[in-house]
Structures are given as structure tokens and as C-alpha cells.
Design a protein around this motif. Sequence first.
Motif, PDB file in Angstrom:
ATOM      1  N   PHE A 510     -10.688  -6.986  -5.056  1.00 56.22           N
ATOM      2  CA  PHE A 510     -10.207  -6.905  -3.679  1.00 56.22           C
ATOM      3  C   PHE A 510      -9.701  -5.500  -3.350  1.00 56.22           C
ATOM      4  CE2 PHE A 510      -9.693 -11.526  -4.510  1.00 56.22           C
ATOM      5  CZ  PHE A 510     -10.476 -12.000  -3.473  1.00 56.22           C
ATOM      6  N   LEU A 511      -9.020  -4.869  -4.312  1.00 52.03           N
ATOM      7  CA  LEU A 511      -8.540  -3.502  -4.084  1.00 52.03           C
ATOM      8  C   LEU A 511      -9.714  -2.545  -3.917  1.00 52.03           C
ATOM      9  CD1 LEU A 511      -5.512  -2.922  -6.516  1.00 52.03           C
ATOM     10  CD2 LEU A 511      -5.457  -3.419  -4.070  1.00 52.03           C
ATOM     11  N   LEU A 512     -10.739  -2.698  -4.767  1.00 53.19           N
ATOM     12  CA  LEU A 512     -11.907  -1.815  -4.671  1.00 53.19           C
ATOM     13  C   LEU A 512     -12.627  -2.006  -3.339  1.00 53.19           C
ATOM     14  CD1 LEU A 512     -13.163  -2.213  -8.340  1.00 53.19           C
ATOM     15  CD2 LEU A 512     -12.367  -0.083  -7.282  1.00 53.19           C
ATOM     16  N   ARG A 513     -12.713  -3.231  -2.891  1.00 52.36           N
ATOM     17  CA  ARG A 513     -13.352  -3.483  -1.597  1.00 52.36           C
ATOM     18  C   ARG A 513     -12.524  -2.901  -0.451  1.00 52.36           C
ATOM     19  NH1 ARG A 513     -14.431  -9.611  -0.266  1.00 52.36           N
ATOM     20  NH2 ARG A 513     -12.325  -9.514   0.588  1.00 52.36           N
ATOM     21  N   ALA A 514     -11.185  -2.947  -0.608  1.00 50.79           N
ATOM     22  CA  ALA A 514     -10.294  -2.437   0.439  1.00 50.79           C
ATOM     23  C   ALA A 514     -10.348  -0.921   0.557  1.00 50.79           C
ATOM     24  CB  ALA A 514      -8.857  -2.881   0.164  1.00 50.79           C
ATOM     25  N   CYS A 515     -10.923  -0.232  -0.440  1.00 52.31           N
ATOM     26  CA  CYS A 515     -11.060   1.230  -0.356  1.00 52.31           C
ATOM     27  C   CYS A 515     -11.949   1.642   0.816  1.00 52.31           C
ATOM     28  CB  CYS A 515     -11.648   1.777  -1.653  1.00 52.31           C
ATOM     29  SG  CYS A 515     -10.517   1.665  -3.060  1.00 52.31           S
ATOM     30  N   ASP A 516     -12.810   0.732   1.259  1.00 45.42           N
ATOM     31  CA  ASP A 516     -13.709   1.027   2.388  1.00 45.42           C
ATOM     32  C   ASP A 516     -13.229   0.383   3.684  1.00 45.42           C
ATOM     33  OD1 ASP A 516     -15.498   2.455   0.760  1.00 45.42           O
ATOM     34  OD2 ASP A 516     -16.437   0.588   0.078  1.00 45.42           O
ATOM     35  N   ASP A 517     -12.004  -0.125   3.685  1.00 45.15           N
ATOM     36  CA  ASP A 517     -11.497  -0.804   4.882  1.00 45.15           C
ATOM     37  C   ASP A 517     -11.421   0.169   6.049  1.00 45.15           C
ATOM     38  OD1 ASP A 517      -9.818  -3.655   5.269  1.00 45.15           O
ATOM     39  OD2 ASP A 517      -9.301  -2.096   6.728  1.00 45.15           O
ATOM     40  N   GLU A 518     -11.658  -0.355   7.238  1.00 44.41           N
ATOM     41  CA  GLU A 518     -11.623   0.497   8.440  1.00 44.41           C
ATOM     42  C   GLU A 518     -10.211   0.947   8.790  1.00 44.41           C
ATOM     43  OE1 GLU A 518     -11.430  -3.234  11.619  1.00 44.41           O
ATOM     44  OE2 GLU A 518     -13.326  -2.173  11.317  1.00 44.41           O
ATOM     45  N   ASN A 519      -9.184   0.245   8.264  1.00 46.52           N
ATOM     46  CA  ASN A 519      -7.799   0.567   8.582  1.00 46.52           C
ATOM     47  C   ASN A 519      -7.207   1.494   7.524  1.00 46.52           C
ATOM     48  OD1 ASN A 519      -4.694  -0.229   8.234  1.00 46.52           O
ATOM     49  ND2 ASN A 519      -5.255  -0.531  10.369  1.00 46.52           N
ATOM     50  N   ALA A 520      -6.605   2.605   7.969  1.00 46.98           N
ATOM     51  CA  ALA A 520      -6.079   3.613   7.041  1.00 46.98           C
ATOM     52  C   ALA A 520      -4.927   3.079   6.200  1.00 46.98           C
ATOM     53  CB  ALA A 520      -5.626   4.850   7.817  1.00 46.98           C
ATOM     54  N   ASP A 521      -4.091   2.223   6.772  1.00 45.98           N
ATOM     55  CA  ASP A 521      -2.961   1.668   6.013  1.00 45.98           C
ATOM     56  C   ASP A 521      -3.450   0.753   4.891  1.00 45.98           C
ATOM     57  OD1 ASP A 521      -1.135   2.993   7.581  1.00 45.98           O
ATOM     58  OD2 ASP A 521      -0.840   1.320   8.956  1.00 45.98           O
ATOM     59  N   VAL A 522      -4.504  -0.007   5.170  1.00 46.93           N
ATOM     60  CA  VAL A 522      -5.075  -0.869   4.125  1.00 46.93           C
ATOM     61  C   VAL A 522      -5.655  -0.003   3.009  1.00 46.93           C
ATOM     62  CG1 VAL A 522      -6.816  -2.625   3.614  1.00 46.93           C
ATOM     63  CG2 VAL A 522      -5.544  -2.726   5.770  1.00 46.93           C
ATOM     64  N   ARG A 523      -6.361   1.052   3.392  1.00 48.03           N
ATOM     65  CA  ARG A 523      -6.934   1.950   2.385  1.00 48.03           C
ATOM     66  C   ARG A 523      -5.831   2.606   1.552  1.00 48.03           C
ATOM     67  NH1 ARG A 523      -9.914   3.726   6.817  1.00 48.03           N
ATOM     68  NH2 ARG A 523      -8.965   5.809   6.742  1.00 48.03           N
ATOM     69  N   GLN A 524      -4.777   3.041   2.209  1.00 42.33           N
ATOM     70  CA  GLN A 524      -3.683   3.703   1.483  1.00 42.33           C
ATOM     71  C   GLN A 524      -3.118   2.798   0.391  1.00 42.33           C
ATOM     72  OE1 GLN A 524      -0.252   4.738   3.848  1.00 42.33           O
ATOM     73  NE2 GLN A 524       1.014   5.033   2.032  1.00 42.33           N
ATOM     74  N   THR A 525      -2.830   1.536   0.750  1.00 44.70           N
ATOM     75  CA  THR A 525      -2.256   0.617  -0.244  1.00 44.70           C
ATOM     76  C   THR A 525      -3.264   0.290  -1.341  1.00 44.70           C
ATOM     77  OG1 THR A 525      -2.835  -1.253   1.203  1.00 44.70           O
ATOM     78  CG2 THR A 525      -0.587  -0.404   1.350  1.00 44.70           C
ATOM     79  N   ALA A 526      -4.561   0.267  -0.994  1.00 50.81           N
ATOM     80  CA  ALA A 526      -5.592   0.025  -2.009  1.00 50.81           C
ATOM     81  C   ALA A 526      -5.643   1.197  -2.990  1.00 50.81           C
ATOM     82  CB  ALA A 526      -6.950  -0.175  -1.348  1.00 50.81           C
ATOM     83  N   PHE A 527      -5.605   2.425  -2.484  1.00 55.48           N
ATOM     84  CA  PHE A 527      -5.630   3.607  -3.359  1.00 55.48           C
ATOM     85  C   PHE A 527      -4.386   3.647  -4.246  1.00 55.48           C
ATOM     86  CE2 PHE A 527      -8.017   5.722   0.364  1.00 55.48           C
ATOM     87  CZ  PHE A 527      -9.213   5.162  -0.052  1.00 55.48           C
ATOM     88  N   HIS A 528      -3.244   3.326  -3.656  1.00 52.13           N
ATOM     89  CA  HIS A 528      -2.008   3.300  -4.448  1.00 52.13           C
ATOM     90  C   HIS A 528      -2.135   2.272  -5.576  1.00 52.13           C
ATOM     91  CE1 HIS A 528       2.257   3.614  -5.401  1.00 52.13           C
ATOM     92  NE2 HIS A 528       2.297   2.291  -5.436  1.00 52.13           N
ATOM     93  N   GLY A 529      -2.706   1.112  -5.248  1.00 53.18           N
ATOM     94  CA  GLY A 529      -2.888   0.065  -6.255  1.00 53.18           C
ATOM     95  C   GLY A 529      -3.812   0.503  -7.374  1.00 53.18           C
ATOM     96  N   LEU A 530      -4.891   1.221  -7.028  1.00 54.29           N
ATOM     97  CA  LEU A 530      -5.796   1.711  -8.070  1.00 54.29           C
ATOM     98  C   LEU A 530      -5.081   2.690  -8.995  1.00 54.29           C
ATOM     99  CD1 LEU A 530      -9.175   2.286  -6.172  1.00 54.29           C
ATOM    100  CD2 LEU A 530      -8.578   0.440  -7.743  1.00 54.29           C
ATOM    101  N   GLY A 531      -4.208   3.519  -8.418  1.00 52.85           N
ATOM    102  CA  GLY A 531      -3.429   4.444  -9.243  1.00 52.85           C
ATOM    103  C   GLY A 531      -2.510   3.711 -10.201  1.00 52.85           C
TER     104      GLY A 531
END
Length: 653
Positions: A510-531
Motif C-alpha cells: 500500500f505504501l509503494l502504491r501510495a508513492c504515485d498518489d495524486e495527493n502530495a500529502d499522501v505521497r509524503q507520508t508514503a515516502f516517510h514510511g518507506l524511509g
Amino acid sequence: MVMGKNLEQVVSMMLNPLFHERHPRVRCAAIKAIGQLSTDLGPDLQTRFHSCVMPALLSAMDDYQNPQVQAHAASAVLSFTEKCSPEILNPYLEGIVTKLFFLLQNGKQMVQEGALTALASVAGSSQKLLQEYYSTVMPYLIAILMNATDKANCMLRAKAMECISLVGMAVGKDKFKDDAMQVMAVLMKLQGSELEADDPTIRHMLKAWNRLCKCLGQDFLPYMQFVMPPLLLSAQLNPCVTIASADDESIETIILGETRIFIKTSVLEEKATACNMLCCYADQLKEGFFPWIDQVATTLVPLLKFYFHEEVRKAAVSAMPELLRSAKLAIEKGQVQGHDVSYLKQLTDHIIPALVEALHKEPEVDICSKMLDAINECVEISGLLLDDGQVRSIVDEIKQVIIASSLRKRERKKRTKAEDFDAEEKELLMKENEQEEKLFEKVGNCLGTLIKKFKATFLHFFGELRSYLIPMWGKGNTAKERRIANCIFNDVAEQCQREALGYYDTYLPFLLRACDDENADVRQTAFHGLGVCAEYGGSVFRPRAGVAVSSLSAVIVHQNARKPENLMAFDNAVSALGKICQFHRETINAAQVVPLWLNCLPIKGDLIEAKVVHEQLCSMVERSDNEILGPNHQNLPKIVAVFAEVWLISSPC
């Protein structure tokens, strides 16, 4: 909308009678219309027409032949300034304060009441100016308070209390302290007198005491012994009456099932005000409020389910964490002999179950949000004092909140397909959706705090929540819900570390899929989670490191990556890429990825991630990392430039 498009003509039509009409009733009607327009069409009206409206209202205050015109003008000034920015209001403040002071001195009672209300309203916006006028204005306000003693002047006295307390807050403790002693002496005398039940002095006095507390801080503590007894009595008032006259406008009828209940609205308002004041005192005085915690808890906990008045419930809800905080601070600072952490545990056992039960029965979504907020704060304060059963009850109730929210969402979807669905209904649905998103945010905050406080011991509860959280990533859900789902898993991964590895297979996709989300806030939290996963995931994350690098690299090199709206997401992507380089270098093409990471530095948007990333760069340089230095140290100019820019940004000079 129609009036908004023709606002210039409407304002001109309202102002014309002020300059050309002699009849006071017509002028009053025009002023009243301006006041209403200021409320309904502000701040647009204030921004566009302040230069013609304010002079007209100030001029109308000079009509001493017609006190009604003056009173309406003072009221319109109040309405106009409430939605006026400081930049627009400042040039008029001196004129407003001067005119209002003259009305206080020379006006009739209704004019004085209007002037007091207007002066109280602008007090917060005119702090500097009130400092200059304070020695002139305050003695006159105190004189009104002391001399308006008969029944005919009770509203004037109440308005004077309001104005004095707001002016005192505006000028601050140092300026107001000496006069405050005199004011509080008058209030104590009034409090000891027998005021009639409908006397507005009571409600205004409760609020005035609270503002005085905010102004004086801990210096207010000696007066609490006089303030609290009547305040508790007001909070304990029973507004229900058994017999009511059919034409009694002060009585409101509420029907619950087959029961008809008569409520005295003035008593209800006094009760709500008192409950709010109790919460404010606990908030302001912190550990100094400790002597009254038991009495207040006994009074307010039952009011969590007081369904006759929302403000009473809201105040009771907001007070719960304040009571716990007051107790905890007093115990930690050793200010209460004979009480230790066992008292805080006892108070927690009283408050937490009551909040959870009230949440289960609460019909209003916005109050459910406040209750979740309060539970979150209580967990933050009491922490490990909560037993397993209490954590269980919170988690079970969160499940019910999510289920109820899903049902409301389905119902709203049905309403959009109804034949009578129109623009008004659409606007109503938008507001309901906003409330629902706020509720989900509180759910996320609450779960996040439970995870941070209980760490791995919370995981067996988290496992139960899987079926409730996974749907939040669905495309049919809002961006805020998807962001909250990311945050919850990020908290689990960060706080539970190795113990959370069993959840990676479920949540990482789900985090990897959220990396392509259209919303910047969703992407930010996904990138933070991957870190986070890269840092703590070890061998469980390693097989996905390559996919993660591909997703992060695509984001970093995108032409819009550094646009302001994407900057926080970009910074978190860079940080996550750095952590993959640090913890999983053997699984990636480091000769390509590390220089890519370096070329993104420095990062400047997310200061927390910036600190992590720039410290990582320092460590790599200190150990002469081959990939960061590059062949023949070709990356040194870039590294020096990054350090120089970071130094310039962080330097106080």
C-alpha cells in the motif's frame, strides 16, 4: 450571490441616507443594514469599502440629538470590525476608541451599552492604542461597574464587566494588575449579593472572572476560593422545569421519545457558561487547580452525556484531559502532600471509561471528534497507567466509530442520487464530509498515541484493526483517509521496529502504491514510511528495496518535484532514498543512486528530515565513502556547496 455581485450599489444605497436623510428612523435602518451586510458579506465588504463605510459610521456616532442613531452606529462598528483584518482596521482604531469613549461619557444608557460592547470587541485589535488611553478609559469603566447598581442598569453593569476584562487582557497583566484588584473586589461583592435568576450580571460575571484569570495567571489563585463555589453551583444547575406556561418564551420544549421536557434556556446558558469556565480555569492554572479536581470531575463527568445542550457536553469533554494534566503536574512538582501517582491512576480510571462510554452514545459527529481528541490527550497524559481493559475499550470503540462512519458515507452517497438533490443539499453533504474527515484524523491521532505509548504490547490490538484500516487505502476514500492510513502504519513500523516486521507483507504494497498518489500529502507520508521501513525492516524490506528505489527516483527527477506544493513530499523521498543507501546498499546500484541522492541536497522544506539527511551526508564524508566522493573525488565541489548552503541557512546572521 446576487447581492455580492452588486455590492457597490448596495453599499452606496445604504450610505446615502446617512449623509442626506434627516429622519432618524431611516438613518437607523440604513446603519442596521450596514451592520448586517458586514456580517453576511464580510470580509469582502470590509476589504473593498472600508474607506467609505468607516467614516460614515464614525460620523453617525456624533449624532447626539438622536441616541438611537448613535447606539446603532456603535453596534454596526462592532459588526464591521469583527471581520476586519488588522491592516484595514489599524488606521481607524484611534478614531473608533475616541468616539466610543465620548459615547461612554455623554451617551444615554442604550448608547453606553452599545459603546461598551463595541469597545470590548475592538480591545484585542487595539492593544497598543489602549495602552495610551488606558489610564483615561479604565477609571470610567470601573465607575460604571460600581455605580450601575439598580435593576434598570443591570445590563449596563454586565457590559462594563465584559469590557473591563477584555481591555485588561488587551493591555496585559503589568498594566492592569492594580486595577484588577479593585475590579475583583467589586465582583466578589456582587457575587455575595442576591441577584435575580435572569440577571445578565451572573453570566457576564462568570466570563469576566475567567478573563481575569487568563490575564493574571497564577496571581489569580487567591481568588479561586471565592470564584469556585458559585461556579460549581451554576454548572450543577438543573434547567428542567415540570410546569411551563404556553406563552413563556424563556422555556424551550424538547421531546425525547414519548417524553416532553421543558428547559429554561437562561439556566441552560448559565450552565453551559459555567462548564466552559471550569475547563478554562483548569487549563489556565494547571497544577494550581488541583484542590478543585475532585469536585469538578464529580460535576462534569456525568455531563459528558448531557444531551440537552451541545456546549455543555463539549465543555465537559474538553475538561477531562485538563483535569488529568493538572493532577499529573501537581504530583510531579510535589505540591500535593499525601497524593502520589495512585491518585492519577484513580482519576484516570474515573475519566477514561466515562469518555469511552459517552463516545459510544454520542449522536453528533463533531462532538465525537472532540471526544476522540480528549481520549487521545488523556492517553498522552496517563500513558501506561491505562490497563489492558481500558486500552481494549478504546480500540473497540474506535472500531465502532469507523463502522458508523462507513454507514454514514453510504447514506450520503444515496442522497446524491435522490431526485430532489440540489446545490443546497450538495453544500450540506460537503460539510458533512469535512466533519467525517476530521473524525478520521482524530482516529489516526488516537491510534498513533496508543502505538507510541504502548509500542509492541499494542500490536495484538493493531492486528484486530487490520480489516478496518486496509479499506482506508481504497480509491473511493478521500486523500485524508489514505494519508491517515499511511501514518498509522508508519507509527507501527517506527515505534515497534522488529516486532512490526510481520505486518510488512500486508502494508508495504500500500505504501509503494501510495508513492504515485495524486495527493502530495499522501505521497509524503508514503515516502516517510518507506524511509522508516528501510531503517528498521532489515531482511524483510530488502527484497523490496529495488522497487522502492525506482518509485523514489521517479518522484525525485520529476519536473514538478520541487514545486512548493510538492516540496515536503520531495524532501521525504530524498530522506527515504538516503536510508535505503545507508541500510540496503548491497541490493542497489549504489554508483548511480548515491550521486542521485547527493544532487538533491540540500533539502529545505521538511526541517526534521533535513537534519537527518545532512547528518547522514556528514557521516559519509567522515568515513570517506567512495560513492559519495565519486571517482577521483569528483563530487567534492557539490559536497562543499551543500555544506556551505546548509551553513548559510542555519546561521543566525
